[in-house]
Design a protein around this motif. Structure first.
Motif, PDB file in Angstrom:
ATOM      1  N   ASP A 106       0.795  -1.340   0.128  1.00  0.00           N
ATOM      2  CA  ASP A 106      -0.039  -0.019  -0.189  1.00  0.00           C
ATOM      3  C   ASP A 106       0.956   1.314  -0.202  1.00  0.00           C
ATOM      4  O   ASP A 106       1.884   1.413   0.571  1.00  0.00           O
ATOM      5  CB  ASP A 106      -0.848  -0.097   1.229  1.00  0.00           C
ATOM      6  N   PRO A 107       0.569   2.343  -0.484  1.00  0.00           N
ATOM      7  CA  PRO A 107       1.284   3.479  -0.778  1.00  0.00           C
ATOM      8  C   PRO A 107       1.606   4.060   0.514  1.00  0.00           C
ATOM      9  O   PRO A 107       0.856   3.944   1.525  1.00  0.00           O
ATOM     10  CB  PRO A 107       0.357   4.567  -1.340  1.00  0.00           C
ATOM     11  N   GLY A 108       2.796   4.318   0.875  1.00  0.00           N
ATOM     12  CA  GLY A 108       3.303   4.699   2.094  1.00  0.00           C
ATOM     13  C   GLY A 108       4.046   3.521   3.068  1.00  0.00           C
ATOM     14  O   GLY A 108       4.852   4.046   3.891  1.00  0.00           O
ATOM     15  N   TYR A 109       3.628   2.809   2.992  1.00  0.00           N
ATOM     16  CA  TYR A 109       4.366   1.367   3.936  1.00  0.00           C
ATOM     17  C   TYR A 109       5.538   1.253   4.036  1.00  0.00           C
ATOM     18  O   TYR A 109       6.078   1.381   5.197  1.00  0.00           O
ATOM     19  CB  TYR A 109       3.508   0.089   3.224  1.00  0.00           C
ATOM     20  N   THR A 133       0.441  -0.470  -7.518  1.00  0.00           N
ATOM     21  CA  THR A 133      -0.512  -0.271  -6.526  1.00  0.00           C
ATOM     22  C   THR A 133      -1.787  -0.368  -7.273  1.00  0.00           C
ATOM     23  O   THR A 133      -2.134  -0.260  -8.754  1.00  0.00           O
ATOM     24  CB  THR A 133      -0.572   0.830  -5.801  1.00  0.00           C
ATOM     25  N   GLN A 137       0.249   5.884  -6.568  1.00  0.00           N
ATOM     26  CA  GLN A 137       0.629   6.325  -5.364  1.00  0.00           C
ATOM     27  C   GLN A 137      -0.141   7.447  -4.596  1.00  0.00           C
ATOM     28  O   GLN A 137      -0.141   7.669  -3.232  1.00  0.00           O
ATOM     29  CB  GLN A 137       2.184   6.845  -5.562  1.00  0.00           C
ATOM     30  N   ASP A 138      -0.702   8.344  -5.212  1.00  0.00           N
ATOM     31  CA  ASP A 138      -1.664   9.351  -4.830  1.00  0.00           C
ATOM     32  C   ASP A 138      -2.945   9.296  -5.329  1.00  0.00           C
ATOM     33  O   ASP A 138      -3.307   8.673  -6.387  1.00  0.00           O
ATOM     34  CB  ASP A 138      -0.934  10.528  -4.341  1.00  0.00           C
ATOM     35  N   ALA A 142      -6.050   6.179  -4.180  1.00  0.00           N
ATOM     36  CA  ALA A 142      -5.036   5.601  -3.689  1.00  0.00           C
ATOM     37  C   ALA A 142      -4.733   4.620  -2.529  1.00  0.00           C
ATOM     38  O   ALA A 142      -4.120   3.687  -2.724  1.00  0.00           O
ATOM     39  CB  ALA A 142      -3.764   6.473  -3.453  1.00  0.00           C
ATOM     40  N   ARG A 143      -5.530   4.653  -1.540  1.00  0.00           N
ATOM     41  CA  ARG A 143      -5.543   3.912  -0.300  1.00  0.00           C
ATOM     42  C   ARG A 143      -6.691   3.217  -0.120  1.00  0.00           C
ATOM     43  O   ARG A 143      -6.888   2.367   0.780  1.00  0.00           O
ATOM     44  CB  ARG A 143      -5.172   4.715   1.029  1.00  0.00           C
ATOM     45  N   ASP A 144      -7.485   3.062  -1.269  1.00  0.00           N
ATOM     46  CA  ASP A 144      -8.704   2.055  -1.245  1.00  0.00           C
ATOM     47  C   ASP A 144      -8.179   0.876  -1.131  1.00  0.00           C
ATOM     48  O   ASP A 144      -7.567   0.322  -2.130  1.00  0.00           O
ATOM     49  CB  ASP A 144      -9.658   2.689  -2.116  1.00  0.00           C
TER      50      ASP A 144
END
Length: 821
Positions: A106-109, A133, A137-138, A142-144
């Motif tokens: 996941d983005p940011g991990y 992803t 990344q954004d 992005a984090r769904d």
């Protein structure tokens, strides 16, 4: 072939593979091209080890997953706990000597662990860092949460498939991660070529959703050009698809004596000739047609019909007699006739049929890896090896693996260009390919800076130039967005290669270029005097990619079908649809959307290798062989377990629920699937599934046992709800869900808008028109759609005078001779 042992085109390249199942395919195909791929797994094993199918009797065993067996071929495995500071230090030491890193967290991990691109780039500025992803990344999505099913819905492919009286269906083996994986590999090698120019690595942001949009063929062109979605889809799904010519009935699938075959009888070019060949075969074996049907040239029936020499009712009667005749023939008899006479009917094969295919056998496609029968190379290089015979490693071996030896990144001391020069600036490409696969491959090069000249003739136009969508629905050779979308960033040269002077200009184009592509029937370029042996004799650094449905060798090499037939012959058609009905198949020419990713990877690798060896080579890309790699675990399920993969509707081996449910709105659906207990718990709460909320249904096996009841409850929950609001609420709750998007929805999708995916270009005839943009964002050398697709011959004078250096009076003489048409 070169003498001695062959090495891969990426020999000397080290890849650190941190990918999850979202992008496991990337490391696999890089290993097939000779890269040293170090698979870093968590101590419990990579998630792909736990994906079905398994060897019977060993379900859940991390060493018995056939998906892992396919994806981990050729990789060196080791385990590291990224939560441990000491083990992260070991990983950093590996990264210091690597060329490529692939990750799909996941983005940011990874950034939270000090392993994000910024930190790694500071340590190893030459590293190509690839992040895959679901949505990028954004951006707003992005984090769904997402799964293959919901990404195929969010990318638009799912909504174009299935029978109109039932909800849309996916291909019954997850495809999104495979598309993203090969795309990531291709772009990683393109970025290696950029590094050869700049000395610097960069970050690649691969969106799986955007990769899926690139599977829609012509569908994205309909909303902006014709003001509608693809006819027969969206709100028109329940309606019978109208025939292209009223009164002519040519169903897409035909019953034969031992199964089903595809059917591409039509009214234009090869599809019209294919109809005529079926009628002639029937006449040959069963005698003349009824007396009231005129005796005409059936291979030119469309011309005879337009001249009022025959009615469409008579054409249809002859067609139905031909279809009934085909029903008496076996699949093997039909494919043999297709190869000898140009029918566009091929068997819809099963995974069992694949092993019996005479073309695969003749090309020695099947290979033994660790005692199991696997798919062979996705392409064949004349100088370099493709494929590997190293089986997937057991988890115990990965846990005990010593650190790999120190490694220096692959470098080349040619030149360095400061700034953001594109990877292929200065590369010269002569593109003789047509329709889908070849043009999309050369577009990859053009979008990354190459000078690509598309060579074609209005005397035998690319069939896509007369295929919809058309600007304002006006058919014209220069008005089709189908063709234009695959040919942006290119120059256009009109050339009649049936003439001696036309062939001479073609030879001059080949002598000028670094890379040439062609997608003719094998042997055609030889007949023009432009075969590989001839053109490479005095051009040892030339790279040629030849692509066709079945490959350049073998008894069925001359079959001239399309990706529709490719999907049938690769086994992908047969696993798409419902178990109680004939297989519906993927949307359109599906292997035309798989093969270009492999083709771009192959050319990028060959260009990279040429920078080191100084030598070119010939690449043979069979579109069917490439397609087989997108269901290789199912092939293993047959060769290991004897299990033939069915058309599974909405069933999944790995997820439950896994379905497509009707919502409010006309023909609106939502895709929902859960892949773990956390997502299941979230769904139970969000959808009020209280009857299933206890621990009895926590495991996948328990849910699969009651899947029909779960699906019924979800169908009731979704019915009548606003689709976009429902999908948003479920995703916010942690449930993978997506509206089954239509092509028209994609232009308003917040995530695609954030990535500025669609790019509007001013076409000379169609005016400002949106084009599909890149699926991957390069941080330093972004792909750029530099110009709209050319009209036929739009840049002829520029190409001849500025690129080939011909005098203006010579160009005028040749024009008067009529070769620039």
């Amino acid at each position: 072939m070169s003498e001695g042992k062959q090495t891969g085109a990426l020999n000397g390249v080290r890849v650190i593979d941190l990918a999850t199942a979202r992008a496991e395919m990337a490391g696999r195909v890089l290993a097939d091209l000779g890269a040293e791929v170090i698979k870093v797994e968590p101590p419990e094993g990579a998630d792909t080890r736990f994906l079905p199918p398994f060897e019977d009797g060993h379900e859940g065993d991390p060493d018995a997953s056939l998906c892992w067996a396919a994806m981990a071929r050729g990789k060196q495995c080791m385990t590291l706990d990224l939560q441990s500071a000491d083990q992260r230090k070991r990983l950093l030491e590996l990264i210091d000597g690597a060329d490529i890193l692939i990750e799909s967290f996941d983005p940011g991990y990874l950034a939270e662990l000090g392993l994000g691109f910024t930190a790694i780039h500071a340590r190893n500025p030459a590293l190509v860092y690839v992040s895959v992803t679901p949505f990028g990344q954004d951006g707003p999505a992005a984090r769904d949460p997402a799964t293959n099913l919901t990404l195929e819905a969010a990318g638009g492919l799912l909504g174009l498939q299935g029978d109109g009286d039932r909800p849309p269906v996916p291909i019954s083996f997850p495809q999104a991660a495979y598309h993203a994986g090969v795309q990531a590999a291709a772009d990683a090698v393109i970025a290696l070529n950029a590094r050869d120019r700049t000395g610097a690595g960069q970050h690649l942001d691969v969106s799986t959703q955007a990769c899926m949009v690139w599977c829609l063929m012509n569908a994205t062109g309909f909303p902006p050009n014709e003001g509608r979605d693809v006819p027969g889809t969206g709100p028109e799904r329940p309606l019978p698809e109208p025939p292209r010519v009223p009164g002519l009935q040519t169903p897409a699938i035909l019953k034969c004596a031992d199964g089903y075959v595809t059917n591409l009888m039509g009214t234009v070019g090869p599809t019209a000739r294919a109809l005529g060949e079926v009628v002639y075969w029937r006449i040959e074996e069963e005698g003349p047609l009824p007396d009231h049907i005129p005796q005409i040239d059936w291979n030119a029936w469309a011309t005879e019909w337009k001249a009022n020499k025959i009615t469409i009712a008579q054409v249809n009667e002859a067609t139905q007699l031909g279809i009934a005749f085909l029903g008496t023939k076996t699949k093997r008899e039909i494919i043999a006739r297709a190869n000898s006479h140009g029918l566009l009917n091929v068997p819809i094969v099963s995974t069992a049929d694949l092993l019996e295919d005479v073309q695969f056998q003749a090309r020695d496609f099947w290979v033994d890896v660790g005692g199991r029968t696997h798919a062979g190379p996705f392409a064949r290089f004349s100088r370099n090896k493709v494929g590997n015979d190293t089986p997937a490693q057991p988890l115990a071996t990965a846990r005990s693996a010593p650190p790999p030896p120190a490694h220096s990144p692959a470098t080349i001391d040619t030149f360095r260009i400061n700034g953001r020069a594109q990877p292929f600036t200065g590369l010269k490409v002569a593109d003789f390919a047509w329709v889908g696969v070849g043009p999309i491959i050369s577009k990859f090069l053009a979008d990354h800076g190459a000078t690509v000249v598309r060579i074609e003739s209005a005397k035998r136009p690319d069939v896509l130039r007369m295929a919809p969508p058309f600007k304002l629905r006006v058919p014209d050779i220069n008005n089709s967005q189908f063709m234009a979308n695959f040919n942006s960033s290119k120059l256009g040269l009109a050339l009649d290669m049936s003439t001696a002077e036309g062939r001479q200009i073609a030879r001059q184009m080949i002598d000028w270029c670094d890379v040439t592509l062609e997608s003719f029937t094998p042997g055609t370029m030889d007949k023009f005097g432009l075969g590989w042996e001839e053109v490479s004799r005095d051009h040892p650094d030339l790279i040629r990619l030849s692509t066709c449905l079945r490959g350049q060798t073998g008894p069925e090499r001359s079959f001239g079908g399309f990706g529709n037939q490719g999907a049938a012959l690769a086994g992908l058609h047969g696993i798409t649809g419902w178990a109680d009905r004939p297989p519906a198949g993927p949307y359109g020419a599906y292997t035309d959307m798989i093969a270009p990713r492999f083709g771009a990877l192959c050319l990028a690798a060959a260009i990279f290798e040429r920078a080191r060896s100084g030598k070119g080579q010939h690449i043979d890309l069979s579109q069917v062989e490439a397609g087989v790699h997108f269901l290789e675990p199912l092939l293993l399920d047959y060769t290991v377990n004897g299990r033939i993969a069915p058309a599974g509707g909405h069933d999944s081996l790995a997820e439950c629920p896994h379905g497509v449910y009707r919502t409010g709105g006309l023909e609106r659906y939502i895709a929902i699937s859960v892949s773990n207990e956390a997502e299941w718990s979230a769904l139970c709460k969000a959808a009020g599934l209280s009857a299933f909320a206890d621990n009895r249904f926590a495991s996948l096996s328990a849910r699969l046992a009651v899947k029909d009841k779960i699906n019924a409850a979800l169908a009731e929950f979704c019915a009548g709800q606003p689709p976009f609001a429902l999908a948003s609420a479920l995703r916010a709750a942690g449930v993978p869900a997506s509206v089954v998007l239509r092509p028209s929805d994609l232009y308003e999708d917040p995530q695609l808008l954030h990535r500025e995916f669609f790019v509007t270009l001013p076409h000379s005839k169609m005016g400002p028109t949106p084009y599909d943009g890149p699926a991957t964002l390069f941080s330093d050398t972004p792909a750029k759609l530099s110009k709209a697709a050319p009209m036929v011959g739009e840049d002829t004078d520029y190409v001849l005078t500025e690129l080939l250096g011909l005098p203006a009076d010579e160009v005028s003489r040749l024009r008067e001779a009529g070769i620039f048409v």
